[in-house]
Motif scaffolding. Sequence first.
Motif, PDB file in Angstrom:
ATOM      1  N   PRO A 175       0.444  10.447   2.080  1.00 50.91           N
ATOM      2  CA  PRO A 175       1.387  11.599   2.566  1.00 50.91           C
ATOM      3  C   PRO A 175       1.201  11.404   3.987  1.00 50.91           C
ATOM      4  O   PRO A 175      -0.111  11.987   4.665  1.00 50.91           O
ATOM      5  CB  PRO A 175       0.819  13.073   1.779  1.00 50.91           C
ATOM      6  N   GLY A 176       2.082  11.801   4.679  1.00 52.81           N
ATOM      7  CA  GLY A 176       1.870  12.613   6.209  1.00 52.81           C
ATOM      8  C   GLY A 176       2.216  11.495   7.673  1.00 52.81           C
ATOM      9  O   GLY A 176       1.740  11.641   8.530  1.00 52.81           O
ATOM     10  N   ARG A 177       2.131  10.126   6.473  1.00 56.52           N
ATOM     11  CA  ARG A 177       2.210   9.321   7.577  1.00 56.52           C
ATOM     12  C   ARG A 177       2.954   8.970   8.643  1.00 56.52           C
ATOM     13  O   ARG A 177       2.234   9.346  10.049  1.00 56.52           O
ATOM     14  CB  ARG A 177       2.221   7.507   6.663  1.00 56.52           C
ATOM     15  N   GLY A 178       4.011   9.358   7.625  1.00 60.56           N
ATOM     16  CA  GLY A 178       5.412   9.246   8.616  1.00 60.56           C
ATOM     17  C   GLY A 178       5.803  10.192   9.885  1.00 60.56           C
ATOM     18  O   GLY A 178       5.628  10.216  11.071  1.00 60.56           O
ATOM     19  N   ASP A 179       4.703  11.065  10.011  1.00 58.78           N
ATOM     20  CA  ASP A 179       4.556  12.291  11.060  1.00 58.78           C
ATOM     21  C   ASP A 179       3.506  12.065  12.084  1.00 58.78           C
ATOM     22  O   ASP A 179       4.314  12.081  13.537  1.00 58.78           O
ATOM     23  CB  ASP A 179       3.790  13.930  10.374  1.00 58.78           C
ATOM     24  N   THR A 206       0.908  -1.244   0.096  1.00 58.20           N
ATOM     25  CA  THR A 206       0.328  -0.159   0.807  1.00 58.20           C
ATOM     26  C   THR A 206       0.220   1.253  -0.291  1.00 58.20           C
ATOM     27  O   THR A 206       1.747   1.567   0.347  1.00 58.20           O
ATOM     28  CB  THR A 206      -0.936  -0.108   1.350  1.00 58.20           C
ATOM     29  N   PRO A 207       0.700   2.056  -1.006  1.00 53.95           N
ATOM     30  CA  PRO A 207       1.505   3.223  -1.007  1.00 53.95           C
ATOM     31  C   PRO A 207       1.620   4.109   0.512  1.00 53.95           C
ATOM     32  O   PRO A 207       0.255   4.563   0.926  1.00 53.95           O
ATOM     33  CB  PRO A 207       1.380   4.416  -1.787  1.00 53.95           C
ATOM     34  N   THR A 208       1.979   4.381   1.011  1.00 53.20           N
ATOM     35  CA  THR A 208       2.114   5.684   2.093  1.00 53.20           C
ATOM     36  C   THR A 208       1.516   6.505   2.091  1.00 53.20           C
ATOM     37  O   THR A 208       1.188   7.477   1.389  1.00 53.20           O
ATOM     38  CB  THR A 208       3.406   5.789   2.243  1.00 53.20           C
TER      39      THR A 208
END
Lengths: 547, 357
Positions: free
Chosen positions: B8-12, B4-6
Amino acid sequence: MSHPVEPRDGTAGEPAGRTAGGPQLRKQSPVDTATGGPEPSTAPAGEQSLRPLLDMRGIVKVFPGVRALDGVDLEVRAGEVHCLLGQNGAGKSTLIKVLAGAHRPDEGEIRWQGEPVVLATPLAAVRHGIATIYQELDLVDGLSVAENIFLGHELSTGGFSQRQSMRRRTRELLNRLGHPEIRPSDEVRTLSAAQKQIVSMARALSHDVQLIIMDEPSAVLDPDGVENLFRLVGELRRDGVAVVYISHRLDEIRRIGDRITVLKDGRTVGTNLPADTPTRDLIELMTGRSITYVFPERPGVPSDAADVLTVDGLTRRGEFADIGFRVRAGEIVGLAGLVGAGRSEVLETVYGARRADAGTVTVDGKPVHRSVNAAVAAGIGLCPEERKAQGLLLMEPVYQNVSVSSMRRFAVGGFLRRGAERAAAQERTRELEVRPDDVDRVVRTLSGGNQQKVVLARWLLKGCRVLLLDEPTRGVDVGARAEIYSVIRSLADSGLAVVVVSSEIEEVLGLSDRVLVMTEGRVVYSGDAAGIDEQGVLDLVMRGQAA
Amino acid sequence: MSITPTPPGRGDTATVTAEEVAAGGIGSPPEPRQGARRSFLSSPVGRHVGLVIALVVLVVIGMVTAGDRFATGSNLRTVLTLAVVTGVLSIGMTFVIIGGGIDLSVGSLVALCTVWSTTVATQEMAGKSTWWLIVLVAVLVGMGSGLVNGIFIAYGPIVPFIMTLATMAAAKGLAEVISQKKTQVIRDTGYRDFFTGSVLGIPTQVIVFVLVAAVGWIALNRTTFGRRTYAVGGNPEAARLAGIDVRRHTMLLYVLMGLCCGIAAVLISARTNSGSSNLGLGYELDSIAAVVIGGTLLTGGRGTIVGTIIGVLIFSVLNNVFTLNNLDTSTQAIARGAIIVIAVLLQQRAARTELRR
């Protein structure tokens, strides 16, 4: 001689179904071809020597992760034009570099005039009378024509160069080549590509040569130039000089070739074939595979899938013109064609790394400004052709290579939260099964396939919408390819729009939902991948402008 | 395999688990995979083992030949104080060289900074100048000059060697114009007293150097800026295609170098209590030499702050040992040249061995 061949033929479920060619064509083992073999073709007019001028046996050259040459045989006689055929990546370039002394083979034997030789350096090859005209020209731009021709073997007396006699010799050589309009004092920088080719050739002839290797010499020449080249090749042949001639154009090979050796996947699949071997047989030898690639299922793109990437009227003068295509979510579109057809250039232009002269690129309906940063911001990711030169920070660990495009996400006030960064990178590399499973490892030590996965993981982590893949399996071990294919397919399945460029036609056809075939900067075919086969594509690209 | 594509901002919002912290902990490999040898070699001391040995050898020579005077607290202070100016410049130079550049103008920039700041102190604001104003002017002039270098190098583009060669000449000239080739004496004793004094027995100058080095180490090893520096120097094309603004970053590297020039100018003008167009002479070569000895590759992409510091100390100790033995500066210069050649040869050999592994 150890010959660690058979895992391929052995493991391949269905042994090369297509190779219907006559048994006399398939001479895989070196032993078959060793003993001179029947030689039905018109024997060259030059001196008839009993032993071959050059005899290469079982040449193996291993680069990290790839066996570029995996047991190649080549036998060349004095006064013949020996053609080398094979698809991109078959090992032709590596083979001629071995012959030119630029690469040292890991295994195998080279006999020159019957004597075993070691061609340790380019100079050694030249001393034996082997000259090479490379495809990517190896001239020094800032020097004059004469200086280039005598580079490394300048004529001199007592340390003073004899400029006059070098100029005179240069003029003689250029006249012989039919190009008196090139002056010895011209700076090479100012010459056209075709003229540089002539200078390269003059340089080869300035040595006392017995064998000249020409790597796609006709690629940069116009029809007159090609005629001239053929005349020259004929002259050399009459003088008893052997020519190893590499070309993709079968009609040329028919006209000037005496015998043909076919390479595929780093191995000799046909040696000493007569020049009039039917095209069908040659193409089958070039394409028929001893292993079958396993391509993932195409689930089919739903008809209501939205266009993600739209390219319209994209043009770069001198490279390609009016390229337009659309890629939907979940779709893989392949760009097929020979090297130099403009495929990589199109990809890099879509990515903003080259500036378009005209045309638009949109992602999800929004136009993308022409710069790499804009493309990345719009959700486009590129896995470049030259993975090592353009894609990776080779000396840095895996996780840093994965996170390089999404670093900001792991930074608080400029400080990297390395734990989170590393963990996120690790999650992605595990999904793609990068081996070894160690994100602290320096990328340089990984195999080609795993390096490719690292670049893929980078864009996966970034979370992009469009993935541009330029030669995704170059330098990837044949065994690891199927894995890369399934990774690419599952990326598409997750909703990405994917564009794949590859010189391996089978790969483009097997992987893509739709294909565009490019020749000389234009699209000559566009349609479902299932609607065209490898021979059809080869036909289109070899006919060139005809289509 | 499901991918699954990350978003955006998931890592935040990612929370760092204890396990991740353990795995990504500061500089330590997650597990001792390849035994003690690897972990020792990748520790700061291990990676610079050759340099440390060289330094130790020099110290031993110092003890043997001039033991009574060498191994004293005051001599140690002398050695360190003499190292600070080159040291501060070398930290900046480490960034520039790792980033694939070079800066030949640092000596002239230091001179310009001392002249400009002391001019402010002696003329415009005579009488009411405060020492922090001198510092501010020196730092701003340094950064401004660095910005000029950076803009032309990154956006010109002009090869760093040529651009900084030009600045080297021009900045020196400008310094001479401003000072009318005179040495300008600082009257503000507060300035001199602060920067030549000491805190808890440690000279202020040394403290400044330690701070600069510490900030440099953190910036290089723990920030996006540092990571990009390695990327830009190691493979500019890959960095560009990965979405890094290579030109902007290159420019910033020279601004950083200018900042270090400003700080170095403060230290040197405090010590000499003056500003002069002759003050920075030769520092560009000293700092480049220290950086190279410290293992930073001139081709970019590789290098460490720790190596640079050891490189600086080697020169400083060498200098001290020669002085204590009453050997003249010419002999010293010869030894210095020899050390550069030997160090680089050894490092290349080490690098080749590492590549083969």
